[in-house]
Write a protein that holds these residues in place. Structure first.
Motif, PDB file in Angstrom:
ATOM      1  N   ASP A 168       0.928  -1.177   0.131  1.00 53.75           N
ATOM      2  CA  ASP A 168       0.041   0.218  -0.082  1.00 53.75           C
ATOM      3  C   ASP A 168       0.776   1.163   0.025  1.00 53.75           C
ATOM      4  O   ASP A 168       2.172   0.996   0.170  1.00 53.75           O
ATOM      5  CB  ASP A 168      -1.128   0.063   1.281  1.00 53.75           C
ATOM      6  CG  ASP A 168      -2.257   0.733   0.909  1.00 53.75           C
ATOM      7  OD1 ASP A 168      -2.240   1.567   0.000  1.00 53.75           O
ATOM      8  OD2 ASP A 168      -3.083   0.523   1.536  1.00 53.75           O
ATOM      9  N   TRP A 183      -1.445   3.816   8.949  1.00 54.68           N
ATOM     10  CA  TRP A 183      -2.030   3.904   7.641  1.00 54.68           C
ATOM     11  C   TRP A 183      -2.236   2.560   7.191  1.00 54.68           C
ATOM     12  O   TRP A 183      -2.848   2.710   5.809  1.00 54.68           O
ATOM     13  CB  TRP A 183      -1.266   5.006   6.866  1.00 54.68           C
ATOM     14  CG  TRP A 183       0.192   4.392   6.416  1.00 54.68           C
ATOM     15  CD1 TRP A 183       1.292   4.879   7.116  1.00 54.68           C
ATOM     16  CD2 TRP A 183       0.366   4.075   5.423  1.00 54.68           C
ATOM     17  NE1 TRP A 183       2.432   4.172   6.633  1.00 54.68           N
ATOM     18  CE2 TRP A 183       1.827   3.721   5.603  1.00 54.68           C
ATOM     19  CE3 TRP A 183      -0.166   3.512   4.409  1.00 54.68           C
ATOM     20  CZ2 TRP A 183       2.419   3.001   4.384  1.00 54.68           C
ATOM     21  CZ3 TRP A 183       0.722   2.924   3.367  1.00 54.68           C
ATOM     22  CH2 TRP A 183       2.023   2.438   3.388  1.00 54.68           C
ATOM     23  N   LYS A 184      -1.929   1.726   7.510  1.00 53.99           N
ATOM     24  CA  LYS A 184      -1.968   0.440   6.946  1.00 53.99           C
ATOM     25  C   LYS A 184      -1.806  -0.710   7.878  1.00 53.99           C
ATOM     26  O   LYS A 184      -0.635  -0.824   8.833  1.00 53.99           O
ATOM     27  CB  LYS A 184      -1.054   0.231   5.674  1.00 53.99           C
ATOM     28  CG  LYS A 184      -1.024  -1.089   5.211  1.00 53.99           C
ATOM     29  CD  LYS A 184      -2.438  -1.423   4.342  1.00 53.99           C
ATOM     30  CE  LYS A 184      -2.365  -2.842   3.435  1.00 53.99           C
ATOM     31  NZ  LYS A 184      -3.316  -3.096   3.164  1.00 53.99           N
TER      32      LYS A 184
END
Length: 309
Positions: free
Chosen positions: A226, A256-257
């Motif tokens: 990602d 964020w991931k």
């Protein structure tokens, strides 16, 4: 951006040879999908940051000195990036690594530099002379070296024992100069030097510094990738929290991931920081061109590591 893309992965170096950490490159192409939608970051937070195969080391002349040039000025010597290095334990985490790159030389009790040509990448070469410490920063510089056919030579470092481990939290305060064809990678690499797995905490493809990728290369199955957008010529803190069957990628303290499941590695790994020039012809990595600056620096203000309590 909501589009999907593919990445042509070639390996990296990561391993010491006869007392040095010697680099390596993935010899086979791996393709992975960039997951959408991609997230955006406010980038204005500071002044203006495979496959383990033995590298081929060839004779050559003395390394060329760095060209004249500099990265954006830092506010002070104590905290060059404008953010102090965290010290002490965190809830659920015991700090075992705190490196602020003080002094004028790399701490060789903690870090090792590597050298040689990444296998499968005739456009790259690693040399310890491209790694320096000063002004409170680790700087890994890329510049052309006539002794190596005028290719861009770069460098890299990795942690030594006892700083290598299974599971942990790592945060790296960094920025990267603009420079087409010079990519950076901040990653965890198996101490066995047997790829896969690999955890790319932060990397890019040597194109624009407007996107940072996080990637898991599991032992089985396709890589999971990602990315997050931002201006990575400015200072940011890239991190990962690695616990059994769970990876949480962070930037500036914000997750964020997240990746979960049995493909998350469970073996000891070392932390590596590097840049690399690529030869032309890849679908994902850019190669240097006429617009690439004479000097392209990766700067790291500090690195911290934590073990689960």
């Amino acid at each position: 951006m909501g589009s999907q893309g593919q990445r042509d992965r070639r390996g990296r170096i990561r391993r010491a040879g006869v007392g040095l950490f010697v680099a390596a490159l993935l010899a086979a192409a791996l393709y992975l999908t960039v997951i959408a939608p991609l997230r955006s970051l406010d980038s204005g937070e500071g002044p203006g940051a495979q496959q383990g195969q033995p590298v081929t080391v060839a004779p050559g002349g003395s390394p060329a000195p760095a060209p004249t040039g500099s990265s954006p000025a830092a506010p002070n010597q104590g905290d060059p990036s404008g953010a102090a290095m965290p010290t002490g334990d965190l809830p659920g985490w015991r700090q075992f690594l705190a490196e602020d790159f003080s002094g004028t030389a790399l701490n060789e009790q903690r870090w090792t530099s590597y050298t040689g040509q990444p296998l499968g990448d005739p456009g790259g070469w690693f040399d310890p002379s491209h790694v320096s410490v000063g002004g409170g920063l680790l700087t890994i510089g890329g510049w052309r070296d006539p002794a190596r056919g005028n290719i861009y030579v770069t460098g890299g470092v990795a942690t030594r024992e006892p700083h290598n481990r299974a599971y942990g939290r790592f945060d790296i305060r960094f920025r990267m100069d603009q420079g087409t064809g010079i990519a950076y990678a901040l990653l965890l690499w198996p101490t066995s030097n047997q790829y896969p797995p690999e955890i790319d905490i932060a990397e890019d493809n040597g194109r624009l510094r407007d996107r940072m990728y996080g990637v898991l290369h599991p032992r089985q199955g396709d890589p999971i990738s990602d990315s997050v957008s931002g201006d990575f010529t400015r200072w940011h803190t890239a991190g990962v929290e690695w616990t059994p069957q769970r990876l949480v990628f962070t930037v500036d303290g914000r997750p964020w991931k997240t990746i979960t499941g049995d493909r998350v590695p469970a073996e000891p790994m070392k932390l590596a920081l590097q840049t690399q020039a690529w030869n032309c012809g890849h679908s994902w990595e850019a190669c240097p061109n006429a617009r690439t600056p004479a000097l392209v620096n990766l700067q790291v203000d500090w690195v911290v590591g934590y073990a689960p309590q």
